[in-house]
Design a protein around this motif. Structure first.
Motif, mmCIF file in Angstrom:
data_model
loop_
_atom_site.group_PDB
_atom_site.id
_atom_site.type_symbol
_atom_site.label_atom_id
_atom_site.label_comp_id
_atom_site.label_asym_id
_atom_site.label_seq_id
_atom_site.Cartn_x
_atom_site.Cartn_y
_atom_site.Cartn_z
ATOM 1 N N ARG A 108 5.328 -5.375 -2.936
ATOM 2 C CA ARG A 108 4.299 -6.361 -2.599
ATOM 3 C C ARG A 108 3.528 -5.933 -1.355
ATOM 4 N N GLU A 109 4.244 -5.428 -0.345
ATOM 5 C CA GLU A 109 3.576 -4.997 0.883
ATOM 6 C C GLU A 109 2.686 -3.773 0.641
ATOM 7 N N ARG B 45 -0.434 -4.964 -1.028
ATOM 8 C CA ARG B 45 -1.321 -5.587 -0.038
ATOM 9 C C ARG B 45 -2.027 -4.541 0.806
ATOM 10 N N GLY C 179 -0.384 -9.091 -7.557
ATOM 11 C CA GLY C 179 -1.750 -8.827 -7.126
ATOM 12 C C GLY C 179 -2.206 -7.397 -7.348
#
Length: 296
Positions: A180-181, A184, A219
């Motif tokens: 996830r990081e 991002r 995302g």
């Protein structure tokens, strides 16, 4: 303001990619989503350079990948990074190593590294694991556009490498965090692993639609590539390729040029039916991001 500019650029790339995809033949679409081992002739979207063929001539216009983690997994021995993942102790060190690696690979004509490993350090890969997740993410930030993080959704809970065994894992929230990081941070490529997670389905993660839905749910808008289908056996390579792309993969990887050709042949009917269109658009967008012409 920067976020608005980035969003506008993404939309521009997507529009250009959709226009380019509409002009491709079914075979060209099938070729675009296959990454082949070297030596390979024309007719593939990408190639994987390995330690014993770094000097081999590469087809013009293809995406060029290499395993350049450092330590025991390093295609170009004379290029960065100079340490195994487990040896980094600070975010600054890991970030600098990623930047140095990206620069060296660019000069060697390589567009992306299958690195870094973001699997948590309780996994089976030894020195290939970073001691802390933030170090792996820092390495990915340093690599920038050259990063292709792996092995989603994380091998931390698995007992052995999927290169040597059929393994089962547990889908854990902590395994998702480094991915996830990295997403991002803008990583454009994620490699999906071959472990089996019962929560995602009975097949290997790379063949389960739930895996790719999970990845997109974080995302991620870039390209998802399978781990090498070669470890699953040559006879069924075309079947695995079709299964992965129908599940949601954008690129399928094999270390065999011969198998890659068979995979392309098997994917033409999917392309003709429009089943590859979404993957083709993502791959074309990825190529533009890396400074390549729309198609080989």
């Amino acid at each position: 303001m920067l976020a608005a500019i980035a969003q506008a650029l993404t939309l521009l790339l997507a529009g250009a990619a959709e226009s380019e995809a509409a002009g491709l033949t079914p075979r060209e679409k099938a070729e675009l989503v296959v990454v082949a081992g070297m030596p390979a002739g024309d007719g593939f979207g990408g190639v994987l350079v390995r330690r014993w063929n770094v000097e081999a001539q590469r087809p013009r216009g293809v995406l060029v990948f290499a395993d350049q983690e450092g330590g025991t997994v390093k295609t170009f021995r004379a290029l960065a990074p100079w340490r195994a993942a487990s040896q980094y102790r600070s975010v600054a060190e890991a970030h600098a190593a990623g930047r140095a690696t990206a620069g060296d690979l660019r000069r060697a004509g390589v567009h992306a590294a299958f690195a870094p490993v973001l699997d948590l350090p309780d996994g089976p890969l030894g020195s290939r694991h970073f001691a802390r997740p933030e170090l792996g993410v820092a390495f990915a930030r340093g690599l920038g556009r050259a990063a292709c993080v792996k092995h989603f959704p994380g091998l931390g809970s698995t007992p052995e490498s999927t290169d040597v065994a059929r393994v089962y894992g547990i889908l854990r929230a902590q395994d998702m965090r480094p991915f996830r990081e990295a997403i991002r941070a803008g990583v454009p490529c994620v490699m999906v692993g071959h472990a089996i997670y019962p929560r995602l389905g009975p097949r290997r993660a790379s063949f389960e639609r739930e895996t790719y839905e999970l990845l997109r749910g974080l995302g991620f808008e870039g390209v998802a590539i399978t781990d090498s289908l070669g470890v699953l056996g040559s006879p069924y390579a075309p079947y695995w390729a079709r299964l992965a792309l129908r599940a949601g993969a954008d690129l399928v990887l094999t270390t065999s040029a011969r198998d890659a050709r068979r995979m392309v042949d098997a994917l033409v009917p999917l392309a003709r039916a429009g089943e590859l269109d979404r993957a083709v658009v993502r791959v074309l967008r990825y190529r533009r991001l890396l400074g390549l012409s729309p198609s080989p």
